[in-house]
Motif scaffolding. Structure first.
Motif, PDB file in Angstrom:
ATOM      1  N   GLU A  81     -14.497 -66.104 -32.636  1.00  0.00           N
ATOM      2  CA  GLU A  81     -15.327 -64.967 -32.244  1.00  0.00           C
ATOM      3  C   GLU A  81     -15.365 -64.787 -30.723  1.00  0.00           C
ATOM      4  O   GLU A  81     -15.405 -63.657 -30.234  1.00  0.00           O
ATOM      5  CB  GLU A  81     -16.732 -65.150 -32.805  1.00  0.00           C
ATOM      6  CG  GLU A  81     -16.792 -64.999 -34.324  1.00  0.00           C
ATOM      7  CD  GLU A  81     -18.191 -65.160 -34.888  1.00  0.00           C
ATOM      8  OE1 GLU A  81     -19.110 -65.510 -34.110  1.00  0.00           O
ATOM      9  OE2 GLU A  81     -18.364 -64.923 -36.110  1.00  0.00           O
ATOM     10  N   CYS A  82     -15.347 -65.890 -29.986  1.00  0.00           N
ATOM     11  CA  CYS A  82     -15.278 -65.783 -28.519  1.00  0.00           C
ATOM     12  C   CYS A  82     -13.951 -65.167 -28.083  1.00  0.00           C
ATOM     13  O   CYS A  82     -13.903 -64.348 -27.156  1.00  0.00           O
ATOM     14  CB  CYS A  82     -15.439 -67.166 -27.882  1.00  0.00           C
ATOM     15  SG  CYS A  82     -17.130 -67.800 -27.910  1.00  0.00           S
ATOM     16  N   ARG A  85     -14.033 -61.466 -28.745  1.00  0.00           N
ATOM     17  CA  ARG A  85     -14.886 -60.780 -27.770  1.00  0.00           C
ATOM     18  C   ARG A  85     -14.155 -60.611 -26.444  1.00  0.00           C
ATOM     19  O   ARG A  85     -14.286 -59.574 -25.767  1.00  0.00           O
ATOM     20  CB  ARG A  85     -16.183 -61.564 -27.568  1.00  0.00           C
ATOM     21  CG  ARG A  85     -17.182 -60.868 -26.649  1.00  0.00           C
ATOM     22  CD  ARG A  85     -18.542 -61.553 -26.699  1.00  0.00           C
ATOM     23  NE  ARG A  85     -19.512 -60.801 -25.938  1.00  0.00           N
ATOM     24  CZ  ARG A  85     -19.903 -61.101 -24.706  1.00  0.00           C
ATOM     25  NH1 ARG A  85     -19.396 -62.154 -24.110  1.00  0.00           N
ATOM     26  NH2 ARG A  85     -20.801 -60.371 -24.071  1.00  0.00           N
ATOM     27  N   ALA A  88     -11.877 -57.781 -26.540  1.00  0.00           N
ATOM     28  CA  ALA A  88     -12.599 -56.510 -26.468  1.00  0.00           C
ATOM     29  C   ALA A  88     -13.251 -56.305 -25.102  1.00  0.00           C
ATOM     30  O   ALA A  88     -14.152 -55.477 -24.948  1.00  0.00           O
ATOM     31  CB  ALA A  88     -13.663 -56.462 -27.567  1.00  0.00           C
ATOM     32  N   PHE A  90     -15.311 -58.065 -23.525  1.00  0.00           N
ATOM     33  CA  PHE A  90     -16.688 -58.549 -23.469  1.00  0.00           C
ATOM     34  C   PHE A  90     -17.733 -57.447 -23.654  1.00  0.00           C
ATOM     35  O   PHE A  90     -18.861 -57.560 -23.176  1.00  0.00           O
ATOM     36  CB  PHE A  90     -16.947 -59.296 -22.162  1.00  0.00           C
ATOM     37  CG  PHE A  90     -15.948 -60.377 -21.888  1.00  0.00           C
ATOM     38  CD1 PHE A  90     -15.998 -61.571 -22.582  1.00  0.00           C
ATOM     39  CD2 PHE A  90     -14.939 -60.196 -20.943  1.00  0.00           C
ATOM     40  CE1 PHE A  90     -15.059 -62.566 -22.349  1.00  0.00           C
ATOM     41  CE2 PHE A  90     -14.005 -61.195 -20.698  1.00  0.00           C
ATOM     42  CZ  PHE A  90     -14.055 -62.388 -21.411  1.00  0.00           C
ATOM     43  N   THR A  92     -18.536 -56.346 -26.718  1.00  0.00           N
ATOM     44  CA  THR A  92     -19.177 -56.586 -28.014  1.00  0.00           C
ATOM     45  C   THR A  92     -20.296 -57.607 -27.865  1.00  0.00           C
ATOM     46  O   THR A  92     -20.425 -58.277 -26.837  1.00  0.00           O
ATOM     47  CB  THR A  92     -18.152 -57.089 -29.041  1.00  0.00           C
ATOM     48  OG1 THR A  92     -17.566 -58.302 -28.551  1.00  0.00           O
ATOM     49  CG2 THR A  92     -17.066 -56.058 -29.273  1.00  0.00           C
ATOM     50  N   GLU A  93     -21.084 -57.733 -28.895  1.00  0.00           N
ATOM     51  CA  GLU A  93     -22.225 -58.642 -28.869  1.00  0.00           C
ATOM     52  C   GLU A  93     -21.769 -60.094 -28.755  1.00  0.00           C
ATOM     53  O   GLU A  93     -20.727 -60.474 -29.286  1.00  0.00           O
ATOM     54  CB  GLU A  93     -23.051 -58.455 -30.143  1.00  0.00           C
ATOM     55  CG  GLU A  93     -24.356 -59.245 -30.155  1.00  0.00           C
ATOM     56  CD  GLU A  93     -25.166 -58.992 -31.416  1.00  0.00           C
ATOM     57  OE1 GLU A  93     -26.170 -59.694 -31.628  1.00  0.00           O
ATOM     58  OE2 GLU A  93     -24.777 -58.084 -32.185  1.00  0.00           O
ATOM     59  N   ARG A  94     -22.563 -60.879 -28.053  1.00  0.00           N
ATOM     60  CA  ARG A  94     -22.223 -62.293 -27.887  1.00  0.00           C
ATOM     61  C   ARG A  94     -22.209 -63.006 -29.236  1.00  0.00           C
ATOM     62  O   ARG A  94     -23.099 -62.794 -30.057  1.00  0.00           O
ATOM     63  CB  ARG A  94     -23.251 -62.999 -26.995  1.00  0.00           C
ATOM     64  CG  ARG A  94     -23.216 -62.621 -25.545  1.00  0.00           C
ATOM     65  CD  ARG A  94     -24.332 -63.321 -24.783  1.00  0.00           C
ATOM     66  NE  ARG A  94     -24.259 -64.767 -24.917  1.00  0.00           N
ATOM     67  CZ  ARG A  94     -25.160 -65.599 -24.370  1.00  0.00           C
ATOM     68  NH1 ARG A  94     -26.191 -65.113 -23.721  1.00  0.00           N
ATOM     69  NH2 ARG A  94     -25.016 -66.900 -24.508  1.00  0.00           N
ATOM     70  N   PRO A  95     -21.206 -63.854 -29.470  1.00  0.00           N
ATOM     71  CA  PRO A  95     -21.233 -64.683 -30.689  1.00  0.00           C
ATOM     72  C   PRO A  95     -22.430 -65.626 -30.644  1.00  0.00           C
ATOM     73  O   PRO A  95     -22.941 -65.962 -29.576  1.00  0.00           O
ATOM     74  CB  PRO A  95     -19.920 -65.468 -30.609  1.00  0.00           C
ATOM     75  CG  PRO A  95     -19.067 -64.729 -29.634  1.00  0.00           C
ATOM     76  CD  PRO A  95     -20.006 -64.083 -28.668  1.00  0.00           C
ATOM     77  N   SER A 268     -22.104 -58.190 -18.714  1.00  0.00           N
ATOM     78  CA  SER A 268     -22.199 -58.488 -20.139  1.00  0.00           C
ATOM     79  C   SER A 268     -21.501 -59.792 -20.492  1.00  0.00           C
ATOM     80  O   SER A 268     -21.662 -60.303 -21.581  1.00  0.00           O
ATOM     81  CB  SER A 268     -21.580 -57.354 -20.960  1.00  0.00           C
ATOM     82  OG  SER A 268     -20.213 -57.189 -20.624  1.00  0.00           O
ATOM     83  N   CYS A 269     -20.698 -60.321 -19.558  1.00  0.00           N
ATOM     84  CA  CYS A 269     -19.934 -61.529 -19.849  1.00  0.00           C
ATOM     85  C   CYS A 269     -20.711 -62.776 -19.476  1.00  0.00           C
ATOM     86  O   CYS A 269     -20.225 -63.649 -18.780  1.00  0.00           O
ATOM     87  CB  CYS A 269     -18.601 -61.522 -19.120  1.00  0.00           C
ATOM     88  SG  CYS A 269     -17.533 -62.911 -19.540  1.00  0.00           S
TER      89      CYS A 269
END
Length: 433
Positions: A81-82, A85, A88, A90, A92-95, A268-269
């Protein structure tokens, strides 16, 4: 009548040994060693987030293939999932993944009692195993300079007839891990090439080699590096050479593993961190291939120990330790509830403020897990509603082989065939005409 007499002698002998042990423990009353343990227990009990374990979920793996530990492949959901992300950018929503604090893994009654009353809390205990385990810890702390000196000599001297890794591994087995269990029992893989018969530090103590095989041909399998007390596996990572250390000395600034520097990237990262280290402080514990090996060994040992003695090990998160000469990790697996945990950050083996001294906190954490049946909770996976790793589901009908795994089995290592089609019937296809 004879049986009753024999049982009476055993009771008297046990009571006598308990009295002797109680007197030995009393020698530590008011000592620096007692205070070290009390101070650490206070941190465990009062500092949330001091040491955490991450609840791991397996996305896919090659557990069905029956490979050696070194060929084990495990893809974790969080890793995948990381990666997605990052692809994408970063946005998308954090795993997310769940975790548990070390204090919630432990039976804290003994710790709280020792914190308030010191050795008086254990001197008259009815459980001799608890007394013996505390004595092993306190005695190690009292003699720690002897063991520190031995390990440092092994780090600094060139081996005569073996490799540097084997020299350090056997030294840590003898001077660290075995010293933290009451019977000091350990075995190093007897199949290691040029395994020394005596410790290379100069103490001339015998090195205990033995059959450390676990698993079966149908499961992950192999010889583990060290088996402590016949129960806890220690996997030893490779050591970097002095040439590598010197080469990178001036190019990368060292940061302790818990001091993480966030990358300057999008706001966001906030999931991304970069840990910069001098290679002389870097360990193989960070290597993905070695992590796969540790996880596979933890899984197999979890099954094998329950298969060997279900009444003792059932529903425990059984530890497997990863180690180098500088760092330690801990992995836990409950084979019945299919729960897999891994410590969230490496532990420093040596005190960062004085690299000549072993880190007391790390030593006590190792001791707690080496003696896990006394100090950790049973059925934690159920009471805490931890997530399953998913291995049972992936294995499906092949789970039965894992439930039959044993220790000390004699079998040839099975490695992946690079050309499996050699052993298959190849049907040649021609284009339609």
């Amino acid at each position: 009548m004879a049986a009753n007499t024999h049982r009476g002698f055993q009771d008297v002998r046990q009571a006598t040994n308990q009295l002797i042990l109680g007197n030995s423990l009393h020698d530590f009353k008011g000592s620096d060693d007692e205070k070290i343990v009390q101070n650490f227990f206070k941190v465990i009990l009062t500092d949330p987030g001091f040491v955490r374990f991450v609840n791991l979920e397996i996305r896919n793996c090659n557990a069905e293939d029956g490979t050696s530990f070194r060929d084990a492949y495990i893809s974790l959901r969080a890793t995948y999932e990381c990666m997605m992300r990052a692809r994408a950018n970063f946005v998308t929503e954090r795993p997310s993944c769940e975790g548990v604090e070390i204090r919630d893994l432990l039976n804290t009654d003994s710790l709280e009692d020792f914190l308030s009353r010191g050795v008086d809390a254990i001197g008259n205990r009815t459980q001799p195993d608890v007394c013996q385990s505390f004595w092993a810890l306190l005695n190690f702390l009292r003699e720690i300079k002897t063991h520190e000196g031995a390990i440092r000599r092994l780090l600094n001297i060139a081996p005569k007839n073996t490799t540097k890794k084997t020299q350090i591994m056997t030294g840590l087995a003898h001077h660290l891990f075995s010293q933290l269990v009451p019977n000091k029992k350990y075995e190093v893989d007897e199949n290691i090439k040029n395994l020394p018969q005596t410790c290379g530090c100069g103490c001339n103590s015998n090195i205990c080699g033995g059959n450390t095989s676990i698993g079966s041909r149908e499961t992950w399998h192999g010889q583990v590096d060290i088996m402590v007390n016949g129960v806890v596996v220690v996997a030893f990572g490779k050591e970097h050479s002095a040439a590598e250390d010197e080469k990178d000395e001036d190019t990368v600034e060292y940061e302790p593993p818990r001091k993480q520097i966030r990358m300057k990237t999008e706001e966001s990262c906030d999931m991304c961190v970069e840990i910069q280290r001098n290679r002389s402080h870097e360990s193989d514990l960070l290597d993905l291939k070695f992590l796969n090996q540790i996880l596979a060994e933890a899984v197999i040992n979890g099954f094998a120990q329950v298969n060997k003695n279900k009444s003792t090990f059932s529903n425990f998160l059984i530890p497997t330790i990863g180690a180098t000469s500088e760092r330690v990790t801990v992995c836990l697996y409950d084979s019945e509830n299919d729960c897999l945990l891994h410590i969230d950050d490496e532990l420093q083996l040596w005190d960062v403020s004085d690299t000549r001294q072993l880190d007391h906190e790390t030593i006590i954490i190792i001791w707690l897990f080496l003696n896990f049946t006394l100090f950790s909770k049973r059925n934690l996976a159920i009471s805490t509603k931890l997530k399953k790793s998913g291995l049972h589901r992936i294995l499906n009908e092949n789970l039965k082989y894992y439930k039959q795994t044993k220790t000390n089995e004699n079998f040839d290592l099975h490695t992946l065939d690079r050309r499996p089609w050699i052993k298959a019937t190849v049907e040649i296809k021609h284009p339609d005409t």
